[in-house]
Write a protein that holds these residues in place. Structure first.
Motif, short mmCIF file in Angstrom:
data_model
loop_
_atom_site.label_atom_id
_atom_site.label_comp_id
_atom_site.label_asym_id
_atom_site.label_seq_id
_atom_site.Cartn_x
_atom_site.Cartn_y
_atom_site.Cartn_z
N ASN A 30 -5.35 13.66 14.24
CA ASN A 30 -6.17 14.12 15.36
C ASN A 30 -6.39 13.04 16.42
O ASN A 30 -7.49 12.84 16.91
N GLY A 31 -5.31 12.32 16.73
CA GLY A 31 -5.37 11.32 17.78
C GLY A 31 -5.97 9.99 17.38
O GLY A 31 -6.08 9.08 18.21
N ARG A 32 -6.37 9.83 16.13
CA ARG A 32 -6.98 8.58 15.65
C ARG A 32 -6.04 7.89 14.69
O ARG A 32 -5.43 8.52 13.84
N VAL A 33 -5.96 6.57 14.81
CA VAL A 33 -5.16 5.78 13.89
C VAL A 33 -6.02 5.43 12.69
O VAL A 33 -7.14 4.91 12.84
N LEU A 34 -5.49 5.71 11.50
CA LEU A 34 -6.18 5.38 10.25
C LEU A 34 -5.34 4.36 9.51
O LEU A 34 -4.13 4.54 9.35
N VAL A 35 -5.97 3.28 9.08
CA VAL A 35 -5.29 2.23 8.33
C VAL A 35 -5.99 2.09 6.99
O VAL A 35 -7.19 1.84 6.94
N THR A 36 -5.22 2.27 5.90
CA THR A 36 -5.79 2.17 4.57
C THR A 36 -4.92 1.27 3.69
O THR A 36 -3.71 1.20 3.88
N PRO A 37 -5.54 0.59 2.72
CA PRO A 37 -4.73 -0.21 1.80
C PRO A 37 -3.95 0.69 0.86
O PRO A 37 -4.28 1.86 0.69
N ALA A 38 -2.91 0.16 0.27
CA ALA A 38 -2.11 0.91 -0.70
C ALA A 38 -3.01 1.34 -1.86
O ALA A 38 -3.98 0.66 -2.19
N PRO A 39 -2.71 2.47 -2.51
CA PRO A 39 -3.56 2.99 -3.58
C PRO A 39 -3.57 2.12 -4.83
O PRO A 39 -2.62 1.39 -5.10
N ASP A 40 -4.67 2.26 -5.59
CA ASP A 40 -4.79 1.53 -6.85
C ASP A 40 -4.15 2.33 -7.99
O ASP A 40 -3.65 3.44 -7.78
N GLY A 41 -4.19 1.77 -9.18
CA GLY A 41 -3.55 2.40 -10.33
C GLY A 41 -4.17 3.73 -10.73
O GLY A 41 -3.45 4.66 -11.10
N ASP A 42 -5.50 3.85 -10.65
CA ASP A 42 -6.15 5.12 -11.01
C ASP A 42 -5.74 6.22 -10.03
O ASP A 42 -5.61 7.38 -10.42
N HIS A 43 -5.55 5.84 -8.79
CA HIS A 43 -5.09 6.78 -7.76
C HIS A 43 -3.72 7.34 -8.15
O HIS A 43 -3.49 8.55 -8.14
N SER A 44 -2.82 6.46 -8.56
CA SER A 44 -1.48 6.88 -8.97
C SER A 44 -1.52 7.74 -10.22
O SER A 44 -0.75 8.70 -10.36
N GLU A 45 -2.40 7.41 -11.15
CA GLU A 45 -2.52 8.20 -12.38
C GLU A 45 -3.01 9.61 -12.08
O GLU A 45 -2.57 10.57 -12.72
N ALA A 46 -3.90 9.76 -11.12
CA ALA A 46 -4.37 11.10 -10.74
C ALA A 46 -3.21 11.93 -10.20
O ALA A 46 -3.08 13.11 -10.53
N SER A 47 -2.36 11.32 -9.39
CA SER A 47 -1.18 12.03 -8.89
C SER A 47 -0.25 12.43 -10.03
O SER A 47 0.33 13.52 -10.03
N ARG A 48 -0.11 11.55 -11.02
CA ARG A 48 0.75 11.81 -12.16
C ARG A 48 0.28 13.05 -12.93
O ARG A 48 1.09 13.87 -13.38
N VAL A 49 -1.03 13.19 -13.08
CA VAL A 49 -1.60 14.35 -13.80
C VAL A 49 -1.14 15.64 -13.13
O VAL A 49 -0.72 16.59 -13.82
N VAL A 50 -1.18 15.69 -11.82
CA VAL A 50 -0.75 16.89 -11.09
C VAL A 50 0.76 17.05 -11.19
O VAL A 50 1.27 18.14 -11.47
N ALA A 51 1.49 15.96 -10.95
CA ALA A 51 2.96 16.02 -10.95
C ALA A 51 3.50 16.59 -12.26
O ALA A 51 4.35 17.48 -12.27
N ARG A 52 3.01 16.09 -13.37
CA ARG A 52 3.52 16.53 -14.68
C ARG A 52 3.31 18.02 -14.88
O ARG A 52 4.19 18.73 -15.36
N GLN A 53 2.14 18.53 -14.49
CA GLN A 53 1.85 19.94 -14.70
C GLN A 53 2.65 20.84 -13.75
O GLN A 53 3.09 21.92 -14.13
N VAL A 54 2.83 20.40 -12.51
CA VAL A 54 3.64 21.18 -11.57
C VAL A 54 5.07 21.28 -12.09
O VAL A 54 5.64 22.37 -12.14
N ILE A 55 5.64 20.16 -12.49
CA ILE A 55 7.03 20.14 -12.95
C ILE A 55 7.19 20.95 -14.25
O ILE A 55 8.18 21.67 -14.42
N ARG A 56 6.21 20.87 -15.14
CA ARG A 56 6.26 21.63 -16.39
C ARG A 56 6.26 23.14 -16.11
O ARG A 56 6.97 23.90 -16.74
N ASN A 57 5.44 23.57 -15.17
CA ASN A 57 5.31 24.99 -14.85
C ASN A 57 6.37 25.50 -13.88
O ASN A 57 6.65 26.69 -13.85
N HIS A 58 6.93 24.59 -13.08
CA HIS A 58 7.94 24.96 -12.08
C HIS A 58 9.01 23.87 -12.02
O HIS A 58 8.96 22.99 -11.16
N PRO A 59 9.98 23.92 -12.93
CA PRO A 59 10.98 22.86 -13.02
C PRO A 59 11.78 22.61 -11.74
O PRO A 59 12.31 21.53 -11.56
#
Length: 185
Positions: A30-59
C-alpha cells in the motif's frame, strides 16, 4: 521493522530493495516500504507444520517459502509471503516478484513486535484480498491462534475462521481438510 513515512513508487522501491543489506526483507505494501529481519527458527517451524499437512492432503501442491509476489491492489505492491501454496512447478521461470494468479493460499507467520504483527493481520490481509488471492492463512504467534480468510470479493475477504493453537481449523476449498495446529501450541 522500519516503515517509510512517505509513499514510494515502484521504481523507488526497487532501488531501495537492491540496496538493502543481506538478511533483511523489503516489501512494498500500500505504498509503504516495510523492512523486516529474516525469520527465526520458530517462524520456519510454523511454516513447516502447514507445508507438511498441505502436501499430505494434496500431493500436487507445494508450499513455497519466502516467495516474492507482485500484489497490485490499487498501487503496485510487492509482498514477500512467508509461504505461497501453488501447484508443484508453478514458479518455474518466474521473476523474484512473481505473478500471484496461480497461488491458492498465502501463509504468513507473525514475528517481531506487536506492530509487526499488525502488518500481517491488516495490511497484508488487505493486500492479498485486493490481489484476489483465494485463501489467506495467518499463524499469529502473538495471540496463539490461526486465522483463515477466504473468498475475496471487492478487495475484502468475505469469510474468516479462527482456532487457538492446539485446536483444528477447517480450511476452505480447494483444501477441504482440518489443519492440525497442535504442534504450534
Amino acid at each position: 521493522m522500519t516503515v517509510a513515512q512517505t509513499e514510494v513508487t515502484l521504481d523507488e522501491f526497487e532501488a531501495f530493495e537492491a540496496a538493502a543489506p543481506e538478511g533483511f526483507h523489503v516489501e512494498l505494501i500500500n505504498g509503504r516500504v516495510l523492512v523486516t529481519p529474516a525469520p527465526d527458527g520458530d517462524h520456519s517451524e510454523a511454516s513447516r507444520v502447514v507445508a507438511r499437512q498441505v502436501i499430505r492432503n494434496h500431493p500436487g501442491l507445494w508450499l513455497y517459502e519466502e516467495r516474492g509476489l507482485a500484489v497490485p491492489a490499487y498501487r503496485a505492491g510487492r509482498a514477500r509471503a512467508d509461504g505461497a501454496v501453488a501447484r508443484d512447478g508453478y514458479f518455474k521461470g518466474q521473476p523474484s516478484w512473481s505473478d500471484p494468479s496461480g497461488v491458492l493460499m498465502v501463509v504468513e507467520v507473525t514475528s517481531g513486535s506487536e506492530e509487526d504483527a499488525k502488518i500481517d493481520r491488516i495490511d497484508k490481509r488487505d493486500a492479498y484480498a485486493q490481489a484476489g488471492l483465494p485463501v489467506y492463512l495467518l499463524i499469529d504467534r502473538h495471540r496463539g491462534e490461526v486465522v483463515v480468510h477466504w473468498d475475496p470479493e471487492g478487495g475484502n475477504y468475505q469469510h474468516t475462521s479462527t482456532a487457538t493453537f492446539g485446536a483444528k481449523l477447517a480450511l476452505p476449498e480447494p483444501f477441504g481438510f482440518d489443519l492440525d495446529t497442535s504442534e504450534l501450541a
